[in-house]
Scaffold this motif. Structure first.
Motif, PDB file in Angstrom:
ATOM      1  N   ALA A  99       0.858  -1.198   0.000  1.00 30.09           N
ATOM      2  CA  ALA A  99       0.000   0.000   0.000  1.00 30.09           C
ATOM      3  C   ALA A  99       0.891   1.245   0.000  1.00 30.09           C
ATOM      4  O   ALA A  99       1.642   1.464   0.940  1.00 30.09           O
ATOM      5  CB  ALA A  99      -0.903  -0.004   1.228  1.00 30.09           C
ATOM      6  N   GLU A 100       0.802   2.020  -1.091  1.00 26.60           N
ATOM      7  CA  GLU A 100       1.569   3.277  -1.170  1.00 26.60           C
ATOM      8  C   GLU A 100       0.618   4.447  -0.951  1.00 26.60           C
ATOM      9  O   GLU A 100      -0.592   4.323  -1.136  1.00 26.60           O
ATOM     10  CB  GLU A 100       2.233   3.397  -2.554  1.00 26.60           C
ATOM     11  N   PHE A 101       1.185   5.608  -0.596  1.00 25.48           N
ATOM     12  CA  PHE A 101       0.308   6.772  -0.331  1.00 25.48           C
ATOM     13  C   PHE A 101       0.998   8.120  -0.516  1.00 25.48           C
ATOM     14  O   PHE A 101       0.461   9.139  -0.118  1.00 25.48           O
ATOM     15  CB  PHE A 101      -0.289   6.661   1.093  1.00 25.48           C
ATOM     16  N   ALA A 126      -0.339  12.379  -8.827  1.00 20.10           N
ATOM     17  CA  ALA A 126      -0.223  12.101 -10.264  1.00 20.10           C
ATOM     18  C   ALA A 126       0.117  10.652 -10.556  1.00 20.10           C
ATOM     19  O   ALA A 126       0.113  10.218 -11.703  1.00 20.10           O
ATOM     20  CB  ALA A 126       0.831  13.020 -10.870  1.00 20.10           C
ATOM     21  N   CYS A 127       0.445   9.874  -9.509  1.00 18.84           N
ATOM     22  CA  CYS A 127       0.700   8.441  -9.705  1.00 18.84           C
ATOM     23  C   CYS A 127      -0.423   7.626  -9.058  1.00 18.84           C
ATOM     24  O   CYS A 127      -0.365   6.402  -9.006  1.00 18.84           O
ATOM     25  CB  CYS A 127       2.063   8.057  -9.146  1.00 18.84           C
ATOM     26  N   GLY A 128      -1.430   8.332  -8.523  1.00 17.29           N
ATOM     27  CA  GLY A 128      -2.613   7.632  -7.992  1.00 17.29           C
ATOM     28  C   GLY A 128      -2.377   6.837  -6.719  1.00 17.29           C
ATOM     29  O   GLY A 128      -3.118   5.897  -6.427  1.00 17.29           O
ATOM     30  N   HIS A 129      -1.383   7.224  -5.910  1.00 22.89           N
ATOM     31  CA  HIS A 129      -1.118   6.427  -4.709  1.00 22.89           C
ATOM     32  C   HIS A 129      -2.209   6.595  -3.644  1.00 22.89           C
ATOM     33  O   HIS A 129      -2.286   5.780  -2.723  1.00 22.89           O
ATOM     34  CB  HIS A 129       0.273   6.752  -4.138  1.00 22.89           C
ATOM     35  N   ASN A 130      -3.056   7.616  -3.770  1.00 28.95           N
ATOM     36  CA  ASN A 130      -4.237   7.733  -2.911  1.00 28.95           C
ATOM     37  C   ASN A 130      -5.165   6.533  -3.138  1.00 28.95           C
ATOM     38  O   ASN A 130      -5.768   6.002  -2.213  1.00 28.95           O
ATOM     39  CB  ASN A 130      -4.982   9.050  -3.191  1.00 28.95           C
ATOM     40  N   ALA A 163       6.959   6.837   0.585  1.00 26.71           N
ATOM     41  CA  ALA A 163       7.953   7.448  -0.310  1.00 26.71           C
ATOM     42  C   ALA A 163       8.381   6.583  -1.480  1.00 26.71           C
ATOM     43  O   ALA A 163       9.576   6.423  -1.729  1.00 26.71           O
ATOM     44  CB  ALA A 163       9.180   7.843   0.522  1.00 26.71           C
ATOM     45  N   GLU A 164       7.409   6.041  -2.230  1.00 29.10           N
ATOM     46  CA  GLU A 164       7.797   5.262  -3.414  1.00 29.10           C
ATOM     47  C   GLU A 164       8.466   6.159  -4.439  1.00 29.10           C
ATOM     48  O   GLU A 164       9.381   5.744  -5.136  1.00 29.10           O
ATOM     49  CB  GLU A 164       6.556   4.581  -4.029  1.00 29.10           C
ATOM     50  N   GLU A 165       8.000   7.415  -4.532  1.00 32.85           N
ATOM     51  CA  GLU A 165       8.505   8.334  -5.568  1.00 32.85           C
ATOM     52  C   GLU A 165       9.899   8.862  -5.220  1.00 32.85           C
ATOM     53  O   GLU A 165      10.072  10.023  -4.874  1.00 32.85           O
ATOM     54  CB  GLU A 165       7.533   9.506  -5.752  1.00 32.85           C
ATOM     55  N   GLY A 166      10.876   8.005  -5.284  1.00 30.80           N
ATOM     56  CA  GLY A 166      12.258   8.453  -5.100  1.00 30.80           C
ATOM     57  C   GLY A 166      12.836   8.172  -3.731  1.00 30.80           C
ATOM     58  O   GLY A 166      14.050   8.117  -3.580  1.00 30.80           O
ATOM     59  N   TRP A 188      -0.598  -3.888  -6.710  1.00 31.32           N
ATOM     60  CA  TRP A 188      -1.335  -3.331  -7.849  1.00 31.32           C
ATOM     61  C   TRP A 188      -0.915  -1.878  -8.008  1.00 31.32           C
ATOM     62  O   TRP A 188      -0.240  -1.324  -7.133  1.00 31.32           O
ATOM     63  CB  TRP A 188      -2.855  -3.457  -7.642  1.00 31.32           C
ATOM     64  N   HIS A 189      -1.279  -1.273  -9.112  1.00 28.81           N
ATOM     65  CA  HIS A 189      -0.964   0.140  -9.300  1.00 28.81           C
ATOM     66  C   HIS A 189      -2.018   0.775 -10.198  1.00 28.81           C
ATOM     67  O   HIS A 189      -2.409   0.173 -11.187  1.00 28.81           O
ATOM     68  CB  HIS A 189       0.426   0.315  -9.919  1.00 28.81           C
ATOM     69  N   PRO A 190      -2.485   1.981  -9.854  1.00 31.98           N
ATOM     70  CA  PRO A 190      -3.390   2.677 -10.757  1.00 31.98           C
ATOM     71  C   PRO A 190      -2.767   2.792 -12.149  1.00 31.98           C
ATOM     72  O   PRO A 190      -1.560   3.013 -12.271  1.00 31.98           O
ATOM     73  CB  PRO A 190      -3.537   4.046 -10.100  1.00 31.98           C
TER      74      PRO A 190
HETATM   75 ZN   LIG Z   1       3.365   5.024  -8.565  1.00 29.73          ZN
END
Ligand SMILES: [Zn+2]
Length: 480
Positions: A99-101, A126-130, A163-166, A188-190
């Motif tokens: 689960a990312e956020f 913008a990556c839909g982690h919500n 903090a998946e984004e970097g 999964w990922h949006p």
């Molecule tokens: Zn992402």
């Protein structure tokens, strides 16, 4: 012809039957009936749009929902305050759900079909982690309902990965052994389509190079100065020359994060942030060495000094055929995302603005065939890579974004904050739940997936993260 027709009718009939049976399940009913609960939760995280390692509110919202639904929570893991693991059940197999956020900087956008910043807001999902975090949590609660109603053995764990984004939260969690007790990981990922993700993506190394020169008056005493910015420019020049000679599937990109303060002062400090990527880790290592050497050459030639800091690094993804086939079956049962009239209007405006025919939108309601022979060669990277080399992992996407939109775009922020995003996350939660239940019911699949995993990574494999022994860069998104 008649035989073909009969086969088709039979296939369609089976599909409808399966769909009807699935909808009878109480955990599927729970997800359908909880649409407004998860719509509210994803939109709250969308509104916060917190950047990497700063996702306090978003992480707490997800943890609270899991706690209210009977999960036990461990938080503040591997040196990251916003990381958590939520657990329910006992015995094997233990199924993990990622689960990312975290959101992205500079991409604030309203939920409308044209570019519109939100005042006083920087970040955007913008990556839909919500949706990613909320969908995974919804899936986990549905699984919990099934486990308790059926008094079935098995453990479910949600991994809240910051903090998946970097920032690479998962890499620290893997390094600290947080994933060591799970048998299978579902990810999964949006996406802008409904598909199992069978591509490896790219391994990545993120490095900041800082040059140290001597400040002086740029006009009065330039001979006394040495420009740190010259060091940065010389490095970038050499890297740009190298592009002709590196494998074409590799990617190297940079931004200058500090270039000096004023033209009349020779810059004392200058820095550049590099992302270096390749589908193969071995090639990545060679490229990193090349850029390192160029940085030393650049420092020498400009009489400056250079220091480097690894910000993060991810493995490429390790594919698992057995798990991909299982998820494909469940994705086909659940189906695609169907717009209502209002959503359709919004989607048409976006797709037309992007220069596509409105027929492009059909991609949202269909499921792509499993592309094992011809995987997507997309060059993106994710810290899911490190998880996939430690636990058999499968990744898929559902159509949360309007078909045709680019990754990390304002269109994705807009779409992900609407009910289109919620429909996609509910679909993902259903696929996650169906897959976990298949795994609980049939230990042979778990065994086969594990055997395949061992074979693919090779018996001599031992995990060594690309971040060395560094601590999480908790302030990498804090404006300095
Ligand atoms: Zn992402």
């Amino acid at each position: 012809m008649r035989k073909l027709l009969l086969t088709l009718v039979f296939a369609l009939g089976t599909q409808i039957l399966l769909f009807a049976q699935i909808n009878d399940n109480s955990f599927i009913k729970y997800l359908d009936q909880s649409f407004s609960v998860y719509d509210k939760l994803q939109k709250a995280i969308w509104k916060h749009s917190e950047l990497g390692f700063l996702e306090t509110e978003s992480s707490t919202l997800l943890q609270n929902h899991l706690k209210e639904n009977g999960f036990s929570i461990e938080s503040n893991l591997a040196g990251m305050p916003t990381a958590f693991v939520a657990t329910y059940g006992s015995g094997g197999p233990a199924i993990g759900i990622l689960a990312e956020f975290d959101a992205l900087p500079g991409l604030s956008q309203d939920t409308i079909s044209s570019r519109q910043h939100i005042d006083h807001k920087d970040g955007g999902h913008a990556c839909g982690h919500n949706l990613f975090g909320t969908g995974s949590v919804a899936g986990a609660v549905a699984i919990k309902k099934w486990l308790s109603e059926n008094k079935h053995g098995g453990t479910i764990k949600v991994f809240g990965t910051p903090a998946e984004e970097g920032g690479g939260g998962k890499v620290y969690m893997v390094r600290d052994g947080v994933f060591k007790d799970v048998d299978i990981v579902l990810d999964w990922h949006p996406s802008s389509s409904n598909a199992v993700n069978v591509g490896a993506g790219t391994a990545i190394q993120m490095i900041d190079y800082t040059f140290h020169g001597k400040a002086s008056h740029a006009a009065g005493s330039p001979d006394k100065g040495r420009s740190a910015l010259d060091g940065v420019e010389a490095l970038n020049y050499m890297v740009n020359l190298s592009r002709e000679h590196i494998p074409s599937s590799s990617r190297i990109h940079y931004v200058i994060t500090k270039g000096g303060e004023a033209p009349n002062v020779v810059p004392e400090i200058a820095s550049v942030s590099y992302y270096i990527r390749s589908p193969k880790r071995e090639v990545l290592n060679d490229l990193v060495e090349w850029v390192d050497q160029a940085s030393e050459g650049a420092a020498k030639g400009t009489q400056t000094k250079v220091t480097r800091e690894i910000i993060s690094g991810f493995y490429e993804r390790l594919f698992n055929k057995k798990l991909s086939e299982l998820v494909q079956k469940n994705l086909e049962i659940v189906g695609g995302v169907h717009y209502d009239e209002r959503e359709r209007k919004f989607a048409e405006e976006i797709v037309k603005d992007l220069g596509f025919e409105t027929s492009k939108l059909d991609e949202a309601k269909t499921v792509k065939p499993l592309a094992i022979e011809n995987p997507d060669q997309g060059g993106g990277s994710s810290d899911v890579g490190d998880v996939s080399w430690n636990v058999p992992t499968v990744s898929f996407g559902t159509a949360s974004f309007i078909p045709g939109s680019a990754g990390h775009s304002w269109q994705n922020v807009a779409s992900g904050g609407t009910t289109i995003g919620t429909k996609a996350l509910i679909n993902s939660a259903k696929v996650i739940a169906l897959t976990a239940i298949d795994l609980y019911k049939n230990s042979e699949i778990v065994k086969d997936a594990k055997e395949e995993f061992e074979g693919r990574r090779g018996k001599d494999f031992s995990y060594e993260s690309l971040i060395g022994d560094r601590a999480p860069a908790l302030d990498y998104r804090v404006k300095k």
